[in-house]
Design an enzyme around this catalytic site. Structure first.
Site, PDB file in Angstrom:
ATOM      1  N   ARG A  23      18.909  73.792  17.904  1.00 59.55           N
ATOM      2  CA  ARG A  23      20.309  74.204  18.073  1.00 59.55           C
ATOM      3  C   ARG A  23      20.417  75.706  18.357  1.00 59.55           C
ATOM      4  O   ARG A  23      21.385  76.166  18.947  1.00 59.55           O
ATOM      5  CB  ARG A  23      21.120  73.898  16.802  1.00 59.55           C
ATOM      6  CG  ARG A  23      21.279  72.413  16.501  1.00 59.55           C
ATOM      7  CD  ARG A  23      22.335  72.244  15.416  1.00 59.55           C
ATOM      8  NE  ARG A  23      22.284  70.952  14.763  1.00 59.55           N
ATOM      9  CZ  ARG A  23      22.904  69.858  15.218  1.00 59.55           C
ATOM     10  NH1 ARG A  23      23.587  69.902  16.326  1.00 59.55           N
ATOM     11  NH2 ARG A  23      22.833  68.730  14.543  1.00 59.55           N
ATOM     12  N   ASP A  43      29.278  62.308  26.163  1.00 61.28           N
ATOM     13  CA  ASP A  43      28.275  61.435  26.774  1.00 61.28           C
ATOM     14  C   ASP A  43      28.961  60.114  27.129  1.00 61.28           C
ATOM     15  O   ASP A  43      29.590  59.997  28.179  1.00 61.28           O
ATOM     16  CB  ASP A  43      27.125  61.284  25.767  1.00 61.28           C
ATOM     17  CG  ASP A  43      25.972  60.451  26.272  1.00 61.28           C
ATOM     18  OD1 ASP A  43      25.994  60.016  27.426  1.00 61.28           O
ATOM     19  OD2 ASP A  43      25.024  60.208  25.499  1.00 61.28           O
ATOM     20  N   GLU A  90      33.850  70.227  21.753  1.00 65.63           N
ATOM     21  CA  GLU A  90      32.620  69.441  21.580  1.00 65.63           C
ATOM     22  C   GLU A  90      31.459  70.105  22.323  1.00 65.63           C
ATOM     23  O   GLU A  90      31.676  70.895  23.246  1.00 65.63           O
ATOM     24  CB  GLU A  90      32.821  68.038  22.180  1.00 65.63           C
ATOM     25  CG  GLU A  90      32.924  66.915  21.176  1.00 65.63           C
ATOM     26  CD  GLU A  90      31.644  66.619  20.383  1.00 65.63           C
ATOM     27  OE1 GLU A  90      30.797  67.491  20.188  1.00 65.63           O
ATOM     28  OE2 GLU A  90      31.521  65.458  19.953  1.00 65.63           O
ATOM     29  N   ASP A  91      30.247  69.746  21.926  1.00 63.77           N
ATOM     30  CA  ASP A  91      29.080  70.211  22.671  1.00 63.77           C
ATOM     31  C   ASP A  91      28.917  69.403  23.957  1.00 63.77           C
ATOM     32  O   ASP A  91      28.710  69.945  25.036  1.00 63.77           O
ATOM     33  CB  ASP A  91      27.808  70.132  21.812  1.00 63.77           C
ATOM     34  CG  ASP A  91      27.596  68.767  21.148  1.00 63.77           C
ATOM     35  OD1 ASP A  91      28.437  67.840  21.321  1.00 63.77           O
ATOM     36  OD2 ASP A  91      26.578  68.608  20.445  1.00 63.77           O
ATOM     37  N   PHE A 129      18.702  63.855  28.417  1.00 65.23           N
ATOM     38  CA  PHE A 129      18.885  64.358  27.057  1.00 65.23           C
ATOM     39  C   PHE A 129      18.588  65.850  27.013  1.00 65.23           C
ATOM     40  O   PHE A 129      17.500  66.282  27.381  1.00 65.23           O
ATOM     41  CB  PHE A 129      17.972  63.597  26.090  1.00 65.23           C
ATOM     42  CG  PHE A 129      18.314  63.865  24.654  1.00 65.23           C
ATOM     43  CD1 PHE A 129      19.374  63.205  24.047  1.00 65.23           C
ATOM     44  CD2 PHE A 129      17.586  64.793  23.911  1.00 65.23           C
ATOM     45  CE1 PHE A 129      19.705  63.453  22.724  1.00 65.23           C
ATOM     46  CE2 PHE A 129      17.913  65.055  22.584  1.00 65.23           C
ATOM     47  CZ  PHE A 129      18.972  64.377  21.994  1.00 65.23           C
TER      48      PHE A 129
HETATM   49  P1  5GP Z   1      29.185  60.004  22.826  1.00 67.48           P
HETATM   50  O1  5GP Z   1      30.006  59.326  21.784  1.00 67.48           O
HETATM   51  O2  5GP Z   1      30.015  60.784  23.827  1.00 67.48           O
HETATM   52  O3  5GP Z   1      28.233  59.060  23.506  1.00 67.48           O
HETATM   53  O4  5GP Z   1      28.219  61.002  22.063  1.00 67.48           O
HETATM   54  C1  5GP Z   1      28.554  62.301  21.777  1.00 67.48           C
HETATM   55  C2  5GP Z   1      27.534  62.910  20.821  1.00 67.48           C
HETATM   56  O5  5GP Z   1      26.196  62.407  21.074  1.00 67.48           O
HETATM   57  C3  5GP Z   1      27.463  64.403  21.070  1.00 67.48           C
HETATM   58  O6  5GP Z   1      28.408  65.100  20.304  1.00 67.48           O
HETATM   59  C4  5GP Z   1      26.041  64.712  20.692  1.00 67.48           C
HETATM   60  O7  5GP Z   1      25.959  64.905  19.298  1.00 67.48           O
HETATM   61  C5  5GP Z   1      25.248  63.445  21.042  1.00 67.48           C
HETATM   62  N1  5GP Z   1      24.628  63.575  22.377  1.00 67.48           N
HETATM   63  C6  5GP Z   1      24.969  62.926  23.499  1.00 67.48           C
HETATM   64  N2  5GP Z   1      24.175  63.293  24.536  1.00 67.48           N
HETATM   65  C7  5GP Z   1      23.321  64.219  24.046  1.00 67.48           C
HETATM   66  C8  5GP Z   1      22.266  65.002  24.626  1.00 67.48           C
HETATM   67  O8  5GP Z   1      21.923  64.945  25.819  1.00 67.48           O
HETATM   68  N3  5GP Z   1      21.618  65.847  23.785  1.00 67.48           N
HETATM   69  C9  5GP Z   1      21.928  65.976  22.460  1.00 67.48           C
HETATM   70  N4  5GP Z   1      21.218  66.835  21.743  1.00 67.48           N
HETATM   71  N5  5GP Z   1      22.925  65.253  21.881  1.00 67.48           N
HETATM   72  C10 5GP Z   1      23.617  64.400  22.674  1.00 67.48           C
END
Ligand code: 5GP
Length: 190
Positions: free
Chosen positions: A174, A112, A108-109, A161
């Site tokens: 990206r 969060d 994953e990137d 963010f």
């Molecule tokens: P989660 O389900 O863990 O809250 O969200 C994961 C997804 O939310 C990540 O794969 C990403 O696409 C998006 N996301 C969460 N935080 C960030 C952030 O700081 N920047 C960006 N660009 N995307 C984020």
């Protein structure tokens, strides 16, 4: 000459810092799986990239994994507002091969809230992999309410963010070679 106006960004991790960390993660992964997936009986490691954000990290990471590797992708979209996922995830693209009995790493990137990863891990676990681990470039530990353990982590960041190195804002940024914070628009100020 730049062809489009960049937003004001504060670099959090520059490309040298990322390259160094990603190389170390690749080495760690190689050492962790070497005895299980290499050799005459080994079937290699399955690396599952989560689209779209993981594509840059995955491309760099796998080139530092010195093992037989198969690459798969899963696409998913999470329902929620623009900045917070709800945990309700829809799989928009699935694996092309079964992962039953295989060693799998999900890439994953960023983790969060962890809700997206929780869904994906439950989904993949139900397919009977031999092992299932997580590699993520970034995580926001303060927000990880799904208690996801990131086995191979690039960097922890505060609840801010970020964009770049695969991460987007509104589909853009990206392709930036670094991870940065988007600063508030201060047009008119120098
Ligand atoms: P989660 O389900 O863990 O809250 O969200 C994961 C997804 O939310 C990540 O794969 C990403 O696409 C998006 N996301 C969460 N935080 C960030 C952030 O700081 N920047 C960006 N660009 N995307 C984020």
């Amino acid at each position: 000459m730049a062809f489009f106006t960049q937003p004001r960004l504060e670099v959090l991790f520059d490309k040298e810092a990322i390259a160094k960390r990603v190389a170390a993660l690749g080495k760690e992964i190689t050492q962790h799986y070497r005895d299980d997936v290499a050799g005459p009986d080994g079937r290699g490691l399955v690396v599952v990239g989560i689209l779209k954000g993981s594509f840059v990290f995955l491309a760099d990471l796998v080139r530092h994994i010195d093992l037989p590797v198969q690459i798969e992708f899963m696409g998913c979209s999470s329902y929620g507002d623009a900045t917070e996922s709800s945990g309700a995830v829809q799989v928009t693209q699935d694996l092309t091969k079964p992962v039953s009995g295989r060693h799998v790493i999900v890439v994953e990137d960023i983790v969060d809230t962890g809700l997206t990863m929780r869904y994906l891990l439950d989904n993949l676990q139900s397919r009977g992999p031999k092992s299932l681990k997580v590699a993520s470039l970034l995580e926001k530990p303060e927000k990880n309410r799904a208690n996801i353990k990131v086995d191979f982590l690039g960097f922890s960041i505060p609840d801010q963010f970020v964009v770049g190195y695969g991460l987007d804002a509104g589909g853009l940024y990206r392709n930036l070679p670094f991870v940065g914070l988007v600063l508030p628009d201060t047009a008119g100020q120098s």
